[in-house]
Design an enzyme around this catalytic site. Structure first.
Site, PDB file in Angstrom:
ATOM      1  N   HIS A   1       0.735   6.359   3.997  1.00 47.04           N
ATOM      2  CA  HIS A   1      -0.089   5.438   4.781  1.00 47.04           C
ATOM      3  C   HIS A   1       0.637   4.093   4.783  1.00 47.04           C
ATOM      4  CE1 HIS A   1      -3.531   2.703   5.414  1.00 47.04           C
ATOM      5  NE2 HIS A   1      -4.159   3.725   5.956  1.00 47.04           N
TER       6      HIS A   1
ATOM      7  N   ASP B   1      -0.713   6.779  -4.648  1.00 46.50           N
ATOM      8  CA  ASP B   1      -1.774   6.337  -3.750  1.00 46.50           C
ATOM      9  C   ASP B   1      -2.852   7.429  -3.744  1.00 46.50           C
ATOM     10  OD1 ASP B   1      -3.454   5.781  -1.676  1.00 46.50           O
ATOM     11  OD2 ASP B   1      -1.893   5.585  -0.143  1.00 46.50           O
TER      12      ASP B   1
ATOM     13  N   LYS C   1     -14.209   5.356   0.270  1.00 49.88           N
ATOM     14  CA  LYS C   1     -13.838   6.717   0.647  1.00 49.88           C
ATOM     15  C   LYS C   1     -14.464   7.745  -0.298  1.00 49.88           C
ATOM     16  CE  LYS C   1      -9.355   5.446   2.630  1.00 49.88           C
ATOM     17  NZ  LYS C   1      -9.652   5.382   4.054  1.00 49.88           N
TER      18      LYS C   1
HETATM   19  N1  C6P Z   1      -6.968   5.506   5.373  1.00 46.23           N
HETATM   20  C1  C6P Z   1      -7.842   6.595   7.352  1.00 46.23           C
HETATM   21  O1  C6P Z   1      -8.597   6.677   8.319  1.00 46.23           O
HETATM   22  P1  C6P Z   1      -8.093   1.049   2.347  1.00 46.23           P
HETATM   23  O2  C6P Z   1      -8.089   0.698   3.797  1.00 46.23           O
HETATM   24  O3  C6P Z   1      -7.358   0.035   1.529  1.00 46.23           O
HETATM   25  O4  C6P Z   1      -9.433   1.387   1.814  1.00 46.23           O
HETATM   26  O5  C6P Z   1      -7.268   2.409   2.221  1.00 46.23           O
HETATM   27  C2  C6P Z   1      -5.934   2.425   2.612  1.00 46.23           C
HETATM   28  C3  C6P Z   1      -5.375   3.799   2.527  1.00 46.23           C
HETATM   29  C4  C6P Z   1      -4.356   4.027   1.624  1.00 46.23           C
HETATM   30  N2  C6P Z   1      -3.840   5.262   1.487  1.00 46.23           N
HETATM   31  C5  C6P Z   1      -4.286   6.305   2.182  1.00 46.23           C
HETATM   32  C6  C6P Z   1      -3.687   7.645   1.950  1.00 46.23           C
HETATM   33  C7  C6P Z   1      -5.319   6.119   3.112  1.00 46.23           C
HETATM   34  O6  C6P Z   1      -5.753   7.163   3.802  1.00 46.23           O
HETATM   35  C8  C6P Z   1      -5.865   4.843   3.301  1.00 46.23           C
HETATM   36  C9  C6P Z   1      -6.932   4.597   4.325  1.00 46.23           C
HETATM   37  C10 C6P Z   1      -8.025   5.462   6.375  1.00 46.23           C
HETATM   38  O7  C6P Z   1      -6.956   7.417   7.142  1.00 46.23           O
HETATM   39  C11 C6P Z   1      -8.158   4.143   7.069  1.00 46.23           C
HETATM   40  S1  C6P Z   1      -6.661   3.641   7.844  1.00 46.23           S
END
Ligand code: C6P
Length: 409
Positions: A121, A198, A224
């Protein structure tokens, strides 16, 4: 799992969307919240709201205790050694940036090598990319294989005595691939490199044991995994946190300030500058307790069954291409796909008219989009409150989308 009973715990799941019952399949973006989480937050504001770690009065004692109990819940959930190793952040992104601007800023120098995977990501790619630019370090990207799994042979060949940091996504938010993080860590440690995992997509769906994985850093996002937005956590081995400078400066992260000196606070508060999101942490604790009551093994087993079902059913959609592993044993409940002749945003719109929520776009994983030769994908992502009937509705709506748009070349 008694899914019908479980679904009643989530008020939003019973709402109507465009005259249809909501089918929420965008759980990789964020999950819905059970009443216990909503109530835990309301209870704070109704009964004991006070800033944490500051007041000497009863309300402040209660809110501080609740905040620190949440830290213990996160520690337990990922099996960290100590609450000193759990730093609350806004989200996984902030946790990953914290490492980049503290440990990595101090330890990565010109010529050092950073290994990431093509599945990262942006949150576990851009901080390392920027760091590499600042320092003159080199980024190496491990490709995926044709079957959507990580190319471990390529990883092994990239590791060298120059490798200082490996950043790896535990579960891809596009392919759903579950990467062999334990093996990745063990190989990296042999070269003296630190490993950042991650866990934004893995922590909500499977049992996490950071001590067993032996990673040096692990990032997660509360929203999440049934928790509120604006709360996440960084796990870091205590020895690293001890040696690291603070990330942000201000209140809470200091023990003593004079006109010409500053003494930092103890762990983990050294990394929590300013009034923390204690509301979020308290909601996250309720979310963790909910997940623990279900049992993460049960969650994982049920979601695997759902994923296997979805993989079978979705294959029946004409001209569909599903990205990532086609074997449910190798992945979480995330299915990214395209249908020939139908733009992913059109798929999303047709599905929305049927009350079905999915995500379409680049999923903040543009390196992977480039690698797959596309600019966007549609993505359905499941949680334990989803059902096979919802997958049937998804498949029927995808067939409809293909019928409407599919004649276009
Ligand atoms: N992916 C998706 O729709 P945050 O935004 O900080 O809570 O999470 C970031 C993030 C980091 N690593 C992975 C593997 C992720 O999937 C995500 C967030 C969401 O796939 C929003 S872009």
């Amino acid at each position: 799992m008694d899914i019908e009973r479980i679904r009643k715990d989530f008020p939003v799941l019973s709402r109507m969307v465009r005259d249809k019952k909501l089918v929420y399949l965008d759980n990789a973006a964020t999950t819905q919240k059970p009443s216990v989480v909503i109530e835990a937050i309301a209870d704070l504001y109704r009964n004991y709201n006070a800033n944490v770690h500051r007041g000497v009065y009863l309300l402040a004692e209660e809110s501080t205790q609740a905040y620190e109990d949440s830290r213990e819940a996160v520690r337990r959930f990922i099996n960290a050694n100590s609450t000193k190793e759990i730093v609350f952040t806004r989200n996984a992104t902030e946790a990953l940036n914290l490492i980049a601007y503290t440990w990595a800023e101090a330890n990565i120098k010109a010529g050092d090598e950073i290994i990431v995977s093509i599945m990262e990501h942006h949150s576990n790619y851009v901080p390392w990319f920027r760091l590499a630019r600042r320092k003159g370090a080199v980024i190496k990207i491990v490709p995926s294989r044709m079957d959507g799994e990580l190319d471990m042979d390529a990883y092994k060949s990239m590791l060298s005595d120059k490798t200082r940091l490996v950043g790896i996504v535990h579960m891809s938010n596009v392919f759903g691939t579950i990467n062999p993080v334990k093996e990745i860590v063990s190989l990296a440690h042999k070269k003296g490199a630190v490993v950042v995992v991650d866990g934004a997509q893995s922590a909500p769906h499977m049992k996490i044991d950071v001590r067993d994985i032996d990673c040096d850093f692990f990032a997660l996002s509360g929203h999440k995994m049934l928790g509120p937005t604006g709360i996440g956590a960084l796990y870091a081995k205590e020895s690293y946190l001890e040696s690291m400078d603070p990330f942000l400066s201000g209140g809470e992260m200091i023990l003593k300030v004079t006109l010409d000196s500053v003494v930092y606070n103890e762990l983990p508060w050294k990394f929590e500058a300013g009034t923390p999101n204690y509301e979020g942490a308290i909601g996250l604790k309720a979310a963790i307790e909910y997940l623990e009551a279900l049992g993460m093994d049960t969650v994982e087993t049920y979601e695997r069954e759902l994923t296997a079902y979805a993989l079978e059913k979705m294959k029946t959609v004409p001209d569909i291409f599903i990205y990532g592993p086609l074997n449910a044993a190798k992945k979480g409940g995330i299915l990214a796909f395209n249908i020939k002749g139908v733009h992913s945003h059109d798929i999303g719109t047709i599905l929305d008219s049927e009350g079905i929520a999915i995500r379409a776009g680049h999923h903040c994983a543009q390196p992977l989009m480039i690698d797959c030769g596309v600019s966007a994908m549609a993505r359905a992502s499941f949680y334990f409150y989803n059902t096979k009937q919802e997958i049937d509705l998804l498949v029927a709506a995808l067939k409809k989308a293909k019928e409407i748009f599919g004649h276009v070349a």
